[in-house]
Write a protein that holds these residues in place. Structure first.
Motif, PDB file in Angstrom:
ATOM      1  N   LEU A  49     -38.331 -41.213 -94.836  1.00 50.71           N
ATOM      2  CA  LEU A  49     -39.457 -40.314 -94.968  1.00 50.71           C
ATOM      3  C   LEU A  49     -40.755 -41.108 -94.925  1.00 50.71           C
ATOM      4  O   LEU A  49     -40.817 -42.248 -95.387  1.00 50.71           O
ATOM      5  CB  LEU A  49     -39.379 -39.533 -96.274  1.00 50.71           C
ATOM      6  CG  LEU A  49     -38.091 -38.758 -96.558  1.00 50.71           C
ATOM      7  CD1 LEU A  49     -38.209 -38.006 -97.880  1.00 50.71           C
ATOM      8  CD2 LEU A  49     -37.759 -37.814 -95.429  1.00 50.71           C
ATOM      9  N   SER A  50     -41.790 -40.473 -94.384  1.00 48.63           N
ATOM     10  CA  SER A  50     -43.113 -41.083 -94.353  1.00 48.63           C
ATOM     11  C   SER A  50     -44.124 -40.103 -94.928  1.00 48.63           C
ATOM     12  O   SER A  50     -43.961 -38.889 -94.807  1.00 48.63           O
ATOM     13  CB  SER A  50     -43.518 -41.426 -92.918  1.00 48.63           C
ATOM     14  OG  SER A  50     -42.627 -42.329 -92.333  1.00 48.63           O
ATOM     15  N   CYS A  51     -45.164 -40.639 -95.533  1.00 46.79           N
ATOM     16  CA  CYS A  51     -46.247 -39.807 -96.042  1.00 46.79           C
ATOM     17  C   CYS A  51     -47.550 -40.564 -95.865  1.00 46.79           C
ATOM     18  O   CYS A  51     -47.708 -41.662 -96.397  1.00 46.79           O
ATOM     19  CB  CYS A  51     -46.041 -39.467 -97.513  1.00 46.79           C
ATOM     20  SG  CYS A  51     -47.404 -38.548 -98.253  1.00 46.79           S
ATOM     21  N   ALA A  52     -48.450 -39.956 -95.097  1.00 44.75           N
ATOM     22  CA  ALA A  52     -49.725 -40.593 -94.817  1.00 44.75           C
ATOM     23  C   ALA A  52     -50.851 -39.831 -95.503  1.00 44.75           C
ATOM     24  O   ALA A  52     -50.921 -38.600 -95.405  1.00 44.75           O
ATOM     25  CB  ALA A  52     -49.961 -40.641 -93.316  1.00 44.75           C
ATOM     26  N   ALA A  53     -51.715 -40.575 -96.161  1.00 45.41           N
ATOM     27  CA  ALA A  53     -52.893 -39.995 -96.781  1.00 45.41           C
ATOM     28  C   ALA A  53     -54.079 -40.161 -95.844  1.00 45.41           C
ATOM     29  O   ALA A  53     -54.257 -41.219 -95.241  1.00 45.41           O
ATOM     30  CB  ALA A  53     -53.186 -40.680 -98.112  1.00 45.41           C
ATOM     31  N   SER A  54     -54.876 -39.112 -95.727  1.00 46.54           N
ATOM     32  CA  SER A  54     -56.035 -39.166 -94.854  1.00 46.54           C
ATOM     33  C   SER A  54     -57.215 -38.481 -95.531  1.00 46.54           C
ATOM     34  O   SER A  54     -57.057 -37.726 -96.473  1.00 46.54           O
ATOM     35  CB  SER A  54     -55.716 -38.498 -93.516  1.00 46.54           C
ATOM     36  OG  SER A  54     -55.400 -37.127 -93.712  1.00 46.54           O
ATOM     37  N   GLY A  55     -58.396 -38.767 -95.016  1.00 48.57           N
ATOM     38  CA  GLY A  55     -59.604 -38.189 -95.589  1.00 48.57           C
ATOM     39  C   GLY A  55     -60.517 -39.265 -96.133  1.00 48.57           C
ATOM     40  O   GLY A  55     -60.354 -40.449 -95.863  1.00 48.57           O
ATOM     41  N   SER A  56     -61.469 -38.842 -96.943  1.00 48.63           N
ATOM     42  CA  SER A  56     -62.438 -39.770 -97.525  1.00 48.63           C
ATOM     43  C   SER A  56     -61.861 -40.372 -98.800  1.00 48.63           C
ATOM     44  O   SER A  56     -61.997 -39.817 -99.879  1.00 48.63           O
ATOM     45  CB  SER A  56     -63.755 -39.045 -97.814  1.00 48.63           C
ATOM     46  OG  SER A  56     -64.328 -38.554 -96.613  1.00 48.63           O
ATOM     47  N   ILE A  57     -61.222 -41.497 -98.633  1.00 49.70           N
ATOM     48  CA  ILE A  57     -60.484 -42.138 -99.719  1.00 49.70           C
ATOM     49  C   ILE A  57     -61.175 -43.431-100.135  1.00 49.70           C
ATOM     50  O   ILE A  57     -61.417 -44.291 -99.304  1.00 49.70           O
ATOM     51  CB  ILE A  57     -59.035 -42.442 -99.281  1.00 49.70           C
ATOM     52  CG1 ILE A  57     -58.302 -41.135 -98.983  1.00 49.70           C
ATOM     53  CG2 ILE A  57     -58.308 -43.248-100.351  1.00 49.70           C
ATOM     54  CD1 ILE A  57     -56.953 -41.327 -98.324  1.00 49.70           C
ATOM     55  N   ALA A  58     -61.462 -43.530-101.428  1.00 49.91           N
ATOM     56  CA  ALA A  58     -62.009 -44.775-101.943  1.00 49.91           C
ATOM     57  C   ALA A  58     -60.888 -45.718-102.377  1.00 49.91           C
ATOM     58  O   ALA A  58     -60.939 -46.910-102.134  1.00 49.91           O
ATOM     59  CB  ALA A  58     -62.943 -44.509-103.115  1.00 49.91           C
ATOM     60  N   LYS A  59     -59.886 -45.146-103.028  1.00 47.28           N
ATOM     61  CA  LYS A  59     -58.802 -45.975-103.528  1.00 47.28           C
ATOM     62  C   LYS A  59     -57.568 -45.107-103.765  1.00 47.28           C
ATOM     63  O   LYS A  59     -57.688 -43.970-104.199  1.00 47.28           O
ATOM     64  CB  LYS A  59     -59.196 -46.652-104.844  1.00 47.28           C
ATOM     65  CG  LYS A  59     -58.136 -47.564-105.417  1.00 47.28           C
ATOM     66  CD  LYS A  59     -58.536 -48.112-106.782  1.00 47.28           C
ATOM     67  CE  LYS A  59     -57.433 -48.971-107.373  1.00 47.28           C
ATOM     68  NZ  LYS A  59     -57.709 -49.381-108.751  1.00 47.28           N
ATOM     69  N   ILE A  60     -56.413 -45.673-103.476  1.00 50.69           N
ATOM     70  CA  ILE A  60     -55.147 -45.028-103.813  1.00 50.69           C
ATOM     71  C   ILE A  60     -54.524 -45.812-104.957  1.00 50.69           C
ATOM     72  O   ILE A  60     -54.221 -46.992-104.811  1.00 50.69           O
ATOM     73  CB  ILE A  60     -54.192 -44.969-102.614  1.00 50.69           C
ATOM     74  CG1 ILE A  60     -54.809 -44.143-101.488  1.00 50.69           C
ATOM     75  CG2 ILE A  60     -52.847 -44.370-103.046  1.00 50.69           C
ATOM     76  CD1 ILE A  60     -53.959 -44.088-100.235  1.00 50.69           C
ATOM     77  N   ASN A  61     -54.346 -45.160-106.086  1.00 47.26           N
ATOM     78  CA  ASN A  61     -53.773 -45.851-107.247  1.00 47.26           C
ATOM     79  C   ASN A  61     -52.260 -45.988-107.135  1.00 47.26           C
ATOM     80  O   ASN A  61     -51.701 -47.038-107.448  1.00 47.26           O
ATOM     81  CB  ASN A  61     -54.123 -45.110-108.538  1.00 47.26           C
ATOM     82  CG  ASN A  61     -55.587 -45.256-108.900  1.00 47.26           C
ATOM     83  OD1 ASN A  61     -56.282 -46.123-108.377  1.00 47.26           O
ATOM     84  ND2 ASN A  61     -56.068 -44.402-109.783  1.00 47.26           N
ATOM     85  N   ASN A  62     -51.596 -44.918-106.753  1.00 49.00           N
ATOM     86  CA  ASN A  62     -50.156 -44.969-106.558  1.00 49.00           C
ATOM     87  C   ASN A  62     -49.719 -43.800-105.687  1.00 49.00           C
ATOM     88  O   ASN A  62     -50.447 -42.824-105.526  1.00 49.00           O
ATOM     89  CB  ASN A  62     -49.405 -44.933-107.904  1.00 49.00           C
ATOM     90  CG  ASN A  62     -49.750 -43.711-108.725  1.00 49.00           C
ATOM     91  OD1 ASN A  62     -49.409 -42.592-108.366  1.00 49.00           O
ATOM     92  ND2 ASN A  62     -50.418 -43.912-109.848  1.00 49.00           N
ATOM     93  N   MET A  63     -48.554 -43.947-105.111  1.00 45.94           N
ATOM     94  CA  MET A  63     -47.960 -42.893-104.299  1.00 45.94           C
ATOM     95  C   MET A  63     -46.506 -42.734-104.726  1.00 45.94           C
ATOM     96  O   MET A  63     -45.837 -43.725-105.048  1.00 45.94           O
ATOM     97  CB  MET A  63     -48.055 -43.209-102.804  1.00 45.94           C
ATOM     98  CG  MET A  63     -49.495 -43.327-102.314  1.00 45.94           C
ATOM     99  SD  MET A  63     -49.643 -43.562-100.520  1.00 45.94           S
ATOM    100  CE  MET A  63     -49.425 -41.863 -99.945  1.00 45.94           C
ATOM    101  N   SER A  64     -46.053 -41.507-104.727  1.00 45.76           N
ATOM    102  CA  SER A  64     -44.714 -41.219-105.225  1.00 45.76           C
ATOM    103  C   SER A  64     -44.018 -40.205-104.332  1.00 45.76           C
ATOM    104  O   SER A  64     -44.649 -39.469-103.586  1.00 45.76           O
ATOM    105  CB  SER A  64     -44.778 -40.633-106.645  1.00 45.76           C
ATOM    106  OG  SER A  64     -45.426 -41.494-107.551  1.00 45.76           O
TER     107      SER A  64
END
Length: 120
Positions: free
Chosen positions: A19-34
């Motif tokens: 599985l893949s999951c991509a975050a997009s948009g105006s992102i300053a920081k990603i703390n964690n992904m689950s």
């Protein structure tokens, strides 16, 4: 900010999926992904988490079979699922705690689920 998950499908018991999951948009920081999952008639449960520095956590039933990894440059998290069992059948959801641009605190975002079906 949006999360887009992909990679679900139908697989036979003992098989693998990624599985893949991509975050997009105006992102300053990603703390964690689950990754979470929810089987019919059950509550959503945590599968695995990866932090921004690469620390990982797995639910006990997934240890040794699933592997979470991330690509910080692509704001993407992966879930490699091996030795799949029929009881792994569920909708898998991506979750991320992200600090959007111009924000000072993280917000929890959810992606639309992707269905994983494991046949016996």
């Amino acid at each position: 900010v949006q999360l887009q998950a992909s990679g679900g499908g139908l697989v036979q018991a003992g098989g693998s999926l990624r599985l893949s999951c991509a975050a997009s948009g105006s992102i300053a920081k990603i703390n964690n992904m689950s990754w979470y999952r929810q089987a019919p008639g059950t509550q959503r449960e945590l599968v695995a988490t990866i932090t921004s520095v690469g620390s990982t956590y797995y639910a006990d039933s997934m240890k040794g079979r699933f592997a979470i990894s991330g690509d910080n440059a692509k704001n993407t998290v992966y879930l490699q699922m091996n030795s799949l069992k029929p009881e792994d059948t569920a909708v898998y959801y991506c979750n991320a705690h992200i600090v959007p641009a111009l924000y000072s605190t993280a917000i929890s975002y959810w992606g639309k689920g992707t269905l994983v079906t494991v046949s016996s």
